[in-house]
Design an enzyme around this catalytic site. Structure first.
Site, PDB file in Angstrom:
ATOM      1  N   GLU A  44       0.860  -1.193   0.000  1.00 13.35           N
ATOM      2  CA  GLU A  44       0.000   0.000   0.000  1.00 13.35           C
ATOM      3  C   GLU A  44       0.893   1.239   0.000  1.00 13.35           C
ATOM      4  OE1 GLU A  44      -3.683   2.213   2.336  1.00 13.35           O
ATOM      5  OE2 GLU A  44      -2.333   0.931   3.492  1.00 13.35           O
ATOM      6  N   GLU A  69       4.908   4.868   3.824  1.00 15.21           N
ATOM      7  CA  GLU A  69       4.367   6.152   4.288  1.00 15.21           C
ATOM      8  C   GLU A  69       5.524   7.115   4.559  1.00 15.21           C
ATOM      9  OE1 GLU A  69       1.313   7.751   4.667  1.00 15.21           O
ATOM     10  OE2 GLU A  69       2.693   9.335   5.265  1.00 15.21           O
ATOM     11  N   ASP A 118      -2.888  11.615  -2.775  1.00 14.39           N
ATOM     12  CA  ASP A 118      -2.985  13.062  -2.991  1.00 14.39           C
ATOM     13  C   ASP A 118      -3.298  13.317  -4.465  1.00 14.39           C
ATOM     14  OD1 ASP A 118      -2.327  13.446  -0.333  1.00 14.39           O
ATOM     15  OD2 ASP A 118      -0.181  13.488  -0.734  1.00 14.39           O
ATOM     16  N   ASP A 154     -12.011   9.451  -3.418  1.00 16.22           N
ATOM     17  CA  ASP A 154     -13.238  10.244  -3.453  1.00 16.22           C
ATOM     18  C   ASP A 154     -13.114  11.313  -4.535  1.00 16.22           C
ATOM     19  OD1 ASP A 154     -11.144  11.541  -1.915  1.00 16.22           O
ATOM     20  OD2 ASP A 154     -12.591  13.172  -1.741  1.00 16.22           O
ATOM     21  N   THR A 191     -10.536   2.741   4.563  1.00 14.98           N
ATOM     22  CA  THR A 191      -9.402   3.539   5.038  1.00 14.98           C
ATOM     23  C   THR A 191      -9.960   4.674   5.913  1.00 14.98           C
ATOM     24  OG1 THR A 191      -9.299   5.283   3.377  1.00 14.98           O
ATOM     25  CG2 THR A 191      -8.417   3.137   2.726  1.00 14.98           C
ATOM     26  N   TYR A 193      -9.641   7.884   5.333  1.00 12.91           N
ATOM     27  CA  TYR A 193     -10.246   8.875   4.431  1.00 12.91           C
ATOM     28  C   TYR A 193     -11.569   8.369   3.869  1.00 12.91           C
ATOM     29  CZ  TYR A 193      -6.613  12.446   4.234  1.00 12.91           C
ATOM     30  OH  TYR A 193      -5.762  13.478   4.540  1.00 12.91           O
ATOM     31  N   GLU A 194     -11.630   7.102   3.585  1.00 16.60           N
ATOM     32  CA  GLU A 194     -12.868   6.525   3.043  1.00 16.60           C
ATOM     33  C   GLU A 194     -14.009   6.681   4.047  1.00 16.60           C
ATOM     34  OE1 GLU A 194     -12.182   2.560   1.742  1.00 16.60           O
ATOM     35  OE2 GLU A 194     -14.238   2.234   1.069  1.00 16.60           O
TER      36      GLU A 194
HETATM   37  N1  SAM Z   1      -4.368   6.003   2.517  1.00 17.08           N
HETATM   38  C1  SAM Z   1      -4.789   6.748   3.687  1.00 17.08           C
HETATM   39  C2  SAM Z   1      -6.285   6.828   3.722  1.00 17.08           C
HETATM   40  O1  SAM Z   1      -6.934   6.499   2.712  1.00 17.08           O
HETATM   41  O2  SAM Z   1      -6.857   7.170   4.780  1.00 17.08           O
HETATM   42  C3  SAM Z   1      -4.143   8.144   3.725  1.00 17.08           C
HETATM   43  C4  SAM Z   1      -4.500   9.063   2.603  1.00 17.08           C
HETATM   44  S1  SAM Z   1      -3.612  10.623   2.675  1.00 17.08           S
HETATM   45  C5  SAM Z   1      -4.530  11.657   1.632  1.00 17.08           C
HETATM   46  C6  SAM Z   1      -2.180  10.300   1.669  1.00 17.08           C
HETATM   47  C7  SAM Z   1      -1.006   9.726   2.446  1.00 17.08           C
HETATM   48  O3  SAM Z   1       0.026   9.407   1.516  1.00 17.08           O
HETATM   49  C8  SAM Z   1      -0.404  10.683   3.446  1.00 17.08           C
HETATM   50  O4  SAM Z   1      -0.284  10.031   4.698  1.00 17.08           O
HETATM   51  C9  SAM Z   1       0.962  11.051   2.862  1.00 17.08           C
HETATM   52  O5  SAM Z   1       1.937  11.306   3.853  1.00 17.08           O
HETATM   53  C10 SAM Z   1       1.281   9.807   2.045  1.00 17.08           C
HETATM   54  N2  SAM Z   1       2.163  10.050   0.885  1.00 17.08           N
HETATM   55  C11 SAM Z   1       2.015  11.008  -0.050  1.00 17.08           C
HETATM   56  N3  SAM Z   1       2.997  10.933  -0.979  1.00 17.08           N
HETATM   57  C12 SAM Z   1       3.778   9.881  -0.605  1.00 17.08           C
HETATM   58  C13 SAM Z   1       4.959   9.298  -1.156  1.00 17.08           C
HETATM   59  N4  SAM Z   1       5.529   9.799  -2.262  1.00 17.08           N
HETATM   60  N5  SAM Z   1       5.505   8.239  -0.533  1.00 17.08           N
HETATM   61  C14 SAM Z   1       4.930   7.740   0.599  1.00 17.08           C
HETATM   62  N6  SAM Z   1       3.819   8.253   1.167  1.00 17.08           N
HETATM   63  C15 SAM Z   1       3.249   9.306   0.584  1.00 17.08           C
END
Ligand code: SAM
Length: 212
Positions: A44, A69, A118, A154, A191, A193-194
């Site tokens: 993941e 992460e 993101d 989303d 998740t 966020y979900e």
């Molecule tokens: N997957 C989780 C969820 O659905 O609840 C978290 C979603 S959050 C919007 C995106 C996560 O991806 C953040 O915790 C961020 O730190 C991590 N992230 C973003 N770019 C990344 C990268 N290049 N490598 C590792 N993690 C990354």
């Protein structure tokens, strides 16, 4: 995802190197040895606070999961979750997912999950999206031939962009779901966020894609 300074984060990382693996690149090609079995490995990317990976690890004890992460203050929360659950089929990597082919050998991985990545909505940031073609090239290298990418979001813009990106790369779409929660799916692990976005009534999109 909101990050708060956690004074205990460094201690947690130092005390739990069996779970949040330091010097991850030195394990390239040896992840099965790290888990101590030959079970398939699912990755993941952007695993956040770990609800998905911990839930999947419980639902699939015969699969090994690796969560990547970038944020230290967030990965330690995922680490605490996995540690408290006593799960031995999860490892976490505190690294940037930009260098996947330095972390994993060719064909080492069976599935990749991109959960609520993101969206990087500005056009000039397109290459940062985790479904930009440079990422797809890396996924193709590390995934086994039957391996799949499973994406949930989303964000309609990111979803549409990803469908186009997968198609332009010649991938096969095996699922395109425009409202994941409109039907009961007992296999779906939510998740953080979900949960947040679906509670607000927003549709959750999911697709699955394979390299042909
Ligand atoms: N997957 C989780 C969820 O659905 O609840 C978290 C979603 S959050 C919007 C995106 C996560 O991806 C953040 O915790 C961020 O730190 C991590 N992230 C973003 N770019 C990344 C990268 N290049 N490598 C590792 N993690 C990354």
């Amino acid at each position: 995802m909101r990050q708060r300074h956690k004074p205990w984060a460094d201690d947690f990382l130092n005390d739990n190197t069996h779970l949040i693996v330091p010097d991850a690149k030195s394990n390239k090609g040896k992840w099965k040895e790290m888990f101590g079995n030959a079970n398939p490995i699912h990755v993941e990317i952007g695993s956040g606070k770990g609800q998905f990976i911990a839930g999947m690890a419980e639902q699939h004890p015969d699969v090994n999961f690796i969560g990547i992460e970038l944020a230290k203050s967030i990965i330690v929360i995922a680490g605490s979750k996995v540690k408290n659950a006593g799960q031995d089929n999860v490892l976490l990597l505190h690294v940037d997912a930009a260098d996947l082919t330095e972390l994993f050998a060719e064909n080492e991985i069976s599935a990749i999950y991109l959960n609520f990545s993101d969206p990087w909505p500005k056009k000039r940031h397109a290459k940062r999206r985790l479904t930009f073609h440079t990422f797809l090239r890396q996924y193709e290298h590390i995934l086994q031939s039957e391996g799949e990418i499973v994406l949930k979001t989303d964000n309609q813009g990111l979803f549409e962009y990803s469908l186009v990106s997968f198609s332009q790369f010649g991938m096969d779409l095996t699922e395109v779901n425009l409202d994941l929660h409109s039907e009961e799916d007992p296999e779906n692990v939510m998740t953080e966020y979900e949960e947040k976005f679906s509670a607000k009534g927003q549709p959750i999109y999911r697709c699955r894609a394979q390299f042909s």
